[in-house]
Scaffold this active site. Sequence first.
Site, PDB file in Angstrom:
ATOM      1  N   HIS A   1      -3.069   4.947  -8.063  1.00  0.00           N
ATOM      2  CA  HIS A   1      -2.503   5.663  -7.234  1.00  0.00           C
ATOM      3  C   HIS A   1      -1.067   6.270  -7.839  1.00  0.00           C
ATOM      4  O   HIS A   1      -0.302   5.411  -8.410  1.00  0.00           O
ATOM      5  CB  HIS A   1      -2.318   5.201  -5.962  1.00  0.00           C
ATOM      6  CG  HIS A   1      -1.901   6.163  -4.821  1.00  0.00           C
ATOM      7  ND1 HIS A   1      -0.404   6.342  -4.621  1.00  0.00           N
ATOM      8  CD2 HIS A   1      -2.548   6.580  -3.871  1.00  0.00           C
ATOM      9  CE1 HIS A   1      -0.410   7.247  -3.503  1.00  0.00           C
ATOM     10  NE2 HIS A   1      -1.517   7.416  -3.132  1.00  0.00           N
TER      11      HIS A   1
ATOM     12  N   GLU B   1       1.834   6.824  -6.501  1.00  0.00           N
ATOM     13  CA  GLU B   1       2.847   6.006  -5.936  1.00  0.00           C
ATOM     14  C   GLU B   1       2.952   4.649  -6.783  1.00  0.00           C
ATOM     15  O   GLU B   1       4.116   4.182  -7.338  1.00  0.00           O
ATOM     16  CB  GLU B   1       2.894   5.789  -4.531  1.00  0.00           C
ATOM     17  CG  GLU B   1       4.178   5.147  -4.042  1.00  0.00           C
ATOM     18  CD  GLU B   1       3.973   4.695  -2.569  1.00  0.00           C
ATOM     19  OE1 GLU B   1       3.618   5.396  -1.735  1.00  0.00           O
ATOM     20  OE2 GLU B   1       4.602   3.652  -2.279  1.00  0.00           O
TER      21      GLU B   1
END
Length: 404
Positions: free
Chosen positions: A186, A188
């Site tokens: 991901h 992030e």
Amino acid sequence: MDTKAFKRNLNQSQNYYRKGFGHQEEVAGVLNTEYQSSLIQTIRDRNYQLQEGNVTIHLAESFGFCWGVERAVAMAYETRQHFPTEPIWITNEIIHNPSVNQRLREMNVHFIEVDADNQKDFSGVGKGDVVILPAFGASVSEMQLLDEKGCIIVDTTCPWVSKVWNSVEKHKKRNYTSIIHGKYKHEETVATSSFADKYLVVLNLAQAQYVADYILHGGDKAEFLEKFKNAHSEGFDPDRDLDQIGIANQTTMLKSETEQIGKLFERTMLQKYGPTELNQHFMSFNTICDATQERQDAMFELVDKDLSLMVVIGGYNSSNTTHLQEIAVEYNIPSYHIDSADRIDVENNRIEHKPLEKDLEITENWLPEGPIAVGVTSGASTPDKVVEAAIAKILMLKNAPAIV
Ligand code: SF4
């Protein structure tokens, strides 16, 4: 690399913006028109409930656009206004919502292409081009590359994400390994791990338990490294790098699981080193974002109602939306995760949806006959307009168009 010094220098650069450009009012009007919904506002005003014909819609009391997403989208719109002619790029989807990203494309904002090996191609980005960093941030190496290219950087990283980066900096300062609860691919988590010297990403409680057992009893190092392939820092050695650990998280993970994982590692280090030495081996800060907490709490309240089914709306790559869907599944409520109202085929009572960890599938006759109660929620990247469109289709299917 001294990531703290790099960020400090970047903050002082004249080519770096992390606040708006003073067009907030105009942009707010545009965003209202494009993304807000009067139907949704009416449902909110009616205590999050709408009764039409034989359909009752129960809306979660917290859903949809969070503060960080609203801020990022507004900054992207402001950037287009402020730089009307300059090429504008974005390093990734601004948020995980197809309609918002499509709108930016229409505004001639280019998305950095990703090749088959998941590598981004920045070759088209030139000196003086404007580059927007999305709400979930960007890795240090990306920021460095853009800075070296002489780009104008507009950083919409949510402050909640920056808060996690600060925790990781604290781990690094004391030479701790950051254990990050998240999905290693991901964006992030990629960004967060880029601030760490040593890190290990654990996806869930089962993986965390495996690591905790290894800390207490040792184990097969080769198996460990294979299990966490791609999810640890280069040169990570579980026999050497797990005696001082700090906990960090992707902000949109399941809150209860992040808390359980934090407690598990605290207990583990307590057992191994005892209470007097715990502080020299374990560090944890609360970095679960409010919006994620509120949306998950509202979902727990929603699944307590007597629902026939749930509709969860949000991008398929949106982590926080997927976790809302997980809650519905945990409570055995038939639940359909869709990314837009287009997935609902009114003519044929058919829905194309994504079950957890599966590919898209089509369910025929998904809305039962007779009176039904439908729970509706949406992830932090979903505009109210998208939720409105989905509710309108549900009502249409039941011959109960909204009269509000
Ligand atoms: S979900 Fe939380 S961390 Fe993510 S953008 Fe929204 S407020 Fe920020």
